[in-house]
Scaffold this motif. Structure first.
Motif, PDB file in Angstrom:
ATOM      1  N   ASP A 186       0.824  -1.214   0.000  1.00  0.00           N
ATOM      2  CA  ASP A 186       0.000   0.000   0.000  1.00  0.00           C
ATOM      3  C   ASP A 186       0.854   1.258   0.000  1.00  0.00           C
ATOM      4  OD1 ASP A 186      -2.411  -1.425   0.069  1.00  0.00           O
ATOM      5  OD2 ASP A 186      -2.283  -1.670   2.242  1.00  0.00           O
ATOM      6  N   LEU A 187       2.132   1.131  -0.304  1.00  0.00           N
ATOM      7  CA  LEU A 187       3.011   2.294  -0.342  1.00  0.00           C
ATOM      8  C   LEU A 187       2.540   3.292  -1.399  1.00  0.00           C
ATOM      9  CD1 LEU A 187       6.526   0.560  -0.176  1.00  0.00           C
ATOM     10  CD2 LEU A 187       5.350   1.774   1.678  1.00  0.00           C
ATOM     11  N   SER A 188       2.719   4.566  -1.110  1.00  0.00           N
ATOM     12  CA  SER A 188       2.366   5.598  -2.090  1.00  0.00           C
ATOM     13  C   SER A 188       3.320   5.506  -3.283  1.00  0.00           C
ATOM     14  CB  SER A 188       2.477   6.981  -1.461  1.00  0.00           C
ATOM     15  OG  SER A 188       3.834   7.285  -1.171  1.00  0.00           O
ATOM     16  N   ILE A 189       2.934   6.124  -4.401  1.00  0.00           N
ATOM     17  CA  ILE A 189       3.779   6.105  -5.597  1.00  0.00           C
ATOM     18  C   ILE A 189       5.139   6.713  -5.282  1.00  0.00           C
ATOM     19  CG2 ILE A 189       3.990   6.852  -7.985  1.00  0.00           C
ATOM     20  CD1 ILE A 189       1.726   4.859  -7.503  1.00  0.00           C
ATOM     21  N   GLY A 190       5.128   7.809  -4.531  1.00  0.00           N
ATOM     22  CA  GLY A 190       6.384   8.455  -4.175  1.00  0.00           C
ATOM     23  C   GLY A 190       7.280   7.566  -3.335  1.00  0.00           C
ATOM     24  N   MET A 191       6.685   6.835  -2.386  1.00  0.00           N
ATOM     25  CA  MET A 191       7.477   5.943  -1.531  1.00  0.00           C
ATOM     26  C   MET A 191       8.013   4.751  -2.318  1.00  0.00           C
ATOM     27  SD  MET A 191       5.283   5.990   2.031  1.00  0.00           S
ATOM     28  CE  MET A 191       6.460   4.944   2.889  1.00  0.00           C
ATOM     29  N   VAL A 192       7.205   4.250  -3.261  1.00  0.00           N
ATOM     30  CA  VAL A 192       7.671   3.153  -4.118  1.00  0.00           C
ATOM     31  C   VAL A 192       8.885   3.609  -4.916  1.00  0.00           C
ATOM     32  CG1 VAL A 192       7.113   1.726  -6.135  1.00  0.00           C
ATOM     33  CG2 VAL A 192       5.442   1.990  -4.283  1.00  0.00           C
ATOM     34  N   ALA A 193       8.792   4.824  -5.466  1.00  0.00           N
ATOM     35  CA  ALA A 193       9.900   5.375  -6.248  1.00  0.00           C
ATOM     36  C   ALA A 193      11.152   5.517  -5.395  1.00  0.00           C
ATOM     37  CB  ALA A 193       9.495   6.725  -6.836  1.00  0.00           C
ATOM     38  N   GLU A 194      11.014   6.111  -4.220  1.00  0.00           N
ATOM     39  CA  GLU A 194      12.158   6.338  -3.344  1.00  0.00           C
ATOM     40  C   GLU A 194      12.784   5.031  -2.869  1.00  0.00           C
ATOM     41  OE1 GLU A 194      13.214   8.497   0.946  1.00  0.00           O
ATOM     42  OE2 GLU A 194      11.222   8.721   0.061  1.00  0.00           O
ATOM     43  N   LYS A 195      11.946   4.079  -2.500  1.00  0.00           N
ATOM     44  CA  LYS A 195      12.448   2.802  -1.986  1.00  0.00           C
ATOM     45  C   LYS A 195      13.299   2.066  -3.019  1.00  0.00           C
ATOM     46  CE  LYS A 195      10.909  -1.748  -0.364  1.00  0.00           C
ATOM     47  NZ  LYS A 195       9.761  -2.665  -0.214  1.00  0.00           N
ATOM     48  N   ASN A 196      12.985   2.251  -4.298  1.00  0.00           N
ATOM     49  CA  ASN A 196      13.656   1.491  -5.349  1.00  0.00           C
ATOM     50  C   ASN A 196      14.686   2.300  -6.136  1.00  0.00           C
ATOM     51  OD1 ASN A 196      12.284  -1.295  -5.380  1.00  0.00           O
ATOM     52  ND2 ASN A 196      10.573   0.134  -5.192  1.00  0.00           N
ATOM     53  N   GLY A 197      15.091   3.439  -5.582  1.00  0.00           N
ATOM     54  CA  GLY A 197      16.225   4.150  -6.143  1.00  0.00           C
ATOM     55  C   GLY A 197      15.929   5.195  -7.185  1.00  0.00           C
ATOM     56  N   PHE A 198      14.652   5.425  -7.513  1.00  0.00           N
ATOM     57  CA  PHE A 198      14.321   6.459  -8.493  1.00  0.00           C
ATOM     58  C   PHE A 198      14.497   7.845  -7.868  1.00  0.00           C
ATOM     59  CE2 PHE A 198      12.065   2.827 -10.333  1.00  0.00           C
ATOM     60  CZ  PHE A 198      12.421   2.955 -11.672  1.00  0.00           C
ATOM     61  N   ALA A 199      14.818   8.822  -8.714  1.00  0.00           N
ATOM     62  CA  ALA A 199      15.055  10.179  -8.223  1.00  0.00           C
ATOM     63  C   ALA A 199      13.789  10.808  -7.651  1.00  0.00           C
ATOM     64  CB  ALA A 199      15.600  11.049  -9.351  1.00  0.00           C
ATOM     65  N   GLY A 200      12.629  10.335  -8.059  1.00  0.00           N
ATOM     66  CA  GLY A 200      11.355  10.848  -7.568  1.00  0.00           C
ATOM     67  C   GLY A 200      10.212  10.178  -8.289  1.00  0.00           C
ATOM     68  N   SER A 201       8.976  10.540  -7.919  1.00  0.00           N
ATOM     69  CA  SER A 201       7.801   9.904  -8.516  1.00  0.00           C
ATOM     70  C   SER A 201       7.694  10.185 -10.008  1.00  0.00           C
ATOM     71  CB  SER A 201       6.535  10.370  -7.796  1.00  0.00           C
ATOM     72  OG  SER A 201       6.426  11.780  -7.829  1.00  0.00           O
ATOM     73  N   LYS A 202       8.154  11.373 -10.459  1.00  0.00           N
ATOM     74  CA  LYS A 202       8.087  11.701 -11.889  1.00  0.00           C
ATOM     75  C   LYS A 202       9.021  10.802 -12.699  1.00  0.00           C
ATOM     76  CE  LYS A 202       6.591  16.528 -11.612  1.00  0.00           C
ATOM     77  NZ  LYS A 202       6.925  17.941 -11.951  1.00  0.00           N
ATOM     78  N   ALA A 203      10.212  10.580 -12.173  1.00  0.00           N
ATOM     79  CA  ALA A 203      11.159   9.706 -12.868  1.00  0.00           C
ATOM     80  C   ALA A 203      10.620   8.278 -12.933  1.00  0.00           C
ATOM     81  CB  ALA A 203      12.510   9.724 -12.157  1.00  0.00           C
ATOM     82  N   PHE A 204      10.037   7.811 -11.837  1.00  0.00           N
ATOM     83  CA  PHE A 204       9.438   6.480 -11.800  1.00  0.00           C
ATOM     84  C   PHE A 204       8.282   6.386 -12.792  1.00  0.00           C
ATOM     85  CE2 PHE A 204       6.209   3.772  -9.350  1.00  0.00           C
ATOM     86  CZ  PHE A 204       6.586   2.602  -9.991  1.00  0.00           C
ATOM     87  N   ALA A 205       7.409   7.390 -12.808  1.00  0.00           N
ATOM     88  CA  ALA A 205       6.250   7.383 -13.695  1.00  0.00           C
ATOM     89  C   ALA A 205       6.669   7.357 -15.167  1.00  0.00           C
ATOM     90  CB  ALA A 205       5.372   8.600 -13.419  1.00  0.00           C
ATOM     91  N   ARG A 206       7.726   8.088 -15.489  1.00  0.00           N
ATOM     92  CA  ARG A 206       8.195   8.116 -16.873  1.00  0.00           C
ATOM     93  C   ARG A 206       8.660   6.735 -17.329  1.00  0.00           C
ATOM     94  NH1 ARG A 206      13.023   7.956 -18.688  1.00  0.00           N
ATOM     95  NH2 ARG A 206      13.946   8.472 -16.664  1.00  0.00           N
ATOM     96  N   VAL A 207       9.485   6.091 -16.516  1.00  0.00           N
ATOM     97  CA  VAL A 207      10.001   4.770 -16.871  1.00  0.00           C
ATOM     98  C   VAL A 207       8.869   3.741 -16.904  1.00  0.00           C
ATOM     99  CG1 VAL A 207      11.544   2.905 -16.145  1.00  0.00           C
ATOM    100  CG2 VAL A 207      12.282   5.285 -15.953  1.00  0.00           C
ATOM    101  N   PHE A 208       7.956   3.838 -15.939  1.00  0.00           N
ATOM    102  CA  PHE A 208       6.840   2.896 -15.873  1.00  0.00           C
ATOM    103  C   PHE A 208       5.950   3.020 -17.112  1.00  0.00           C
ATOM    104  CE2 PHE A 208       2.824   1.093 -14.633  1.00  0.00           C
ATOM    105  CZ  PHE A 208       3.155   0.049 -13.774  1.00  0.00           C
ATOM    106  N   LYS A 209       5.648   4.235 -17.510  1.00  0.00           N
ATOM    107  CA  LYS A 209       4.763   4.440 -18.665  1.00  0.00           C
ATOM    108  C   LYS A 209       5.406   3.958 -19.955  1.00  0.00           C
ATOM    109  CE  LYS A 209       1.633   7.758 -20.780  1.00  0.00           C
ATOM    110  NZ  LYS A 209       1.088   9.136 -20.762  1.00  0.00           N
ATOM    111  N   GLU A 210       6.721   4.100 -20.071  1.00  0.00           N
ATOM    112  CA  GLU A 210       7.418   3.595 -21.247  1.00  0.00           C
ATOM    113  C   GLU A 210       7.257   2.087 -21.381  1.00  0.00           C
ATOM    114  OE1 GLU A 210      11.449   4.815 -20.870  1.00  0.00           O
ATOM    115  OE2 GLU A 210      11.060   6.916 -21.404  1.00  0.00           O
TER     116      GLU A 210
END
Length: 272
Positions: free
Chosen positions: A235-259
């Motif tokens: 149930d982690l937030s998108i931002g926490m998922v991004a941070e936990k896995n080394g992404f610079a932030g939720s925007k960076a995670f969202a970009r890679v995920f959408k690709e």
């Protein structure tokens, strides 16, 4: 296509790893990757598509695919399926290596393939039931499998290109093993280069030449696979998922995920 390297860890009670394919629910895409272990996919029900070095291999019920050590492969499983995955440490076959320190397997006759599929089914059922002494029964079937692999499926007349590709990916695997263990930390190209006593320019060329991708693309794909599991199973937030896995932030995670998945992480989580 993206590439990554997997580290294979055997089951605690077996000298190899055996599990149900993670794409059994369908809608599954695994981009190009490689690992040192021998990997076998046995389809008990359903179908999927394999790509070995960009060549397509449809796989149906009652068929299996054997992936050699350091062989680039990808998987497309759009529909539900029941598939057993067996991963065997390549060192198991050390005494059967060629002079180049390499081993390669290919499919044998259809009759031989049917015998091997029968072994997979029995191994799975015995292991799933876990009756008294199941470890010995599974291992007896496993050693029968190893015998068939080295006696019926092993090829010794290997072309130079297969040997060359194996050596290239082996060389890079030491670095990707380290990245696999530290993906959540800061892993700049410069820091990895210092760790392995390379220049950043040389390390960048290694990834493009051997893995046919950039260092950043490899790292993004590695982090994405772990982030996907957190997205779908916590149930982690998108931002926490991004941070936990080394992404610079939720925007960076969202970009890679959408690709990779075509939609934003929040949309994918809601839909699935």
């Amino acid at each position: 296509m993206e590439y990554s390297h997997e580290i294979i860890v055997p089951n605690d009670d077996l000298p190899f790893k055996m599990f149900i394919f993670e794409g059994s629910q369908g809608g599954y895409i695994r981009q190009k990757h490689w690992h040192r272990s021998i990997e076998i996919f046995a389809v008990f029900d359903g179908e999927m598509e394999f790509y070995l070095n960009d060549k397509r291999y449809p796989l149906h019920t009652g068929e299996f695919m054997l992936v050699n050590s350091n062989e680039l492969h990808s998987i497309y499983a759009p529909k539900k399926n029941k598939t057993l995955v067996i991963q065997i440490p390549v060192a198991t076959f050390e005494r059967y290596y060629t002079d180049d320190g390499f081993i390669y397997f290919s499919h044998s006759s259809r009759i031989q393939d049917e015998e091997v599929m029968g072994l997979f089914e029995e191994m799975y059922h015995v292991y799933a039931e876990k009756k008294n002494g199941y470890e010995y029964k599974v291992q007896s079937l496993y050693y029968r499998l190893l015998y068939l692999l080295v006696s019926k499926y092993r090829k010794t007349d290997l072309d130079a290109e297969k040997i060359r590709a194996n050596k290239k990916l082996n060389k890079l695997s030491t670095i990707t093993d380290y990245m696999k263990q530290n993906y959540s930390k800061e892993l700049s190209l410069e820091s990895i280069a210092r760790t392995f006593n390379y220049s950043p320019t040389y390390l960048s060329r290694m990834f493009r030449k051997y893995a046919q991708m950039s260092y950043k693309t490899y790292l993004d794909d590695l982090r994405l696979r772990h982030a996907y599991n957190d997205l779908m199973n916590t149930d982690l937030s998108i931002g926490m998922v991004a941070e936990k896995n080394g992404f610079a932030g939720s925007k960076a995670f969202a970009r890679v995920f959408k690709e990779q998945y075509g939609v934003l992480p929040s949309e994918y989580r809601k839909k699935n």
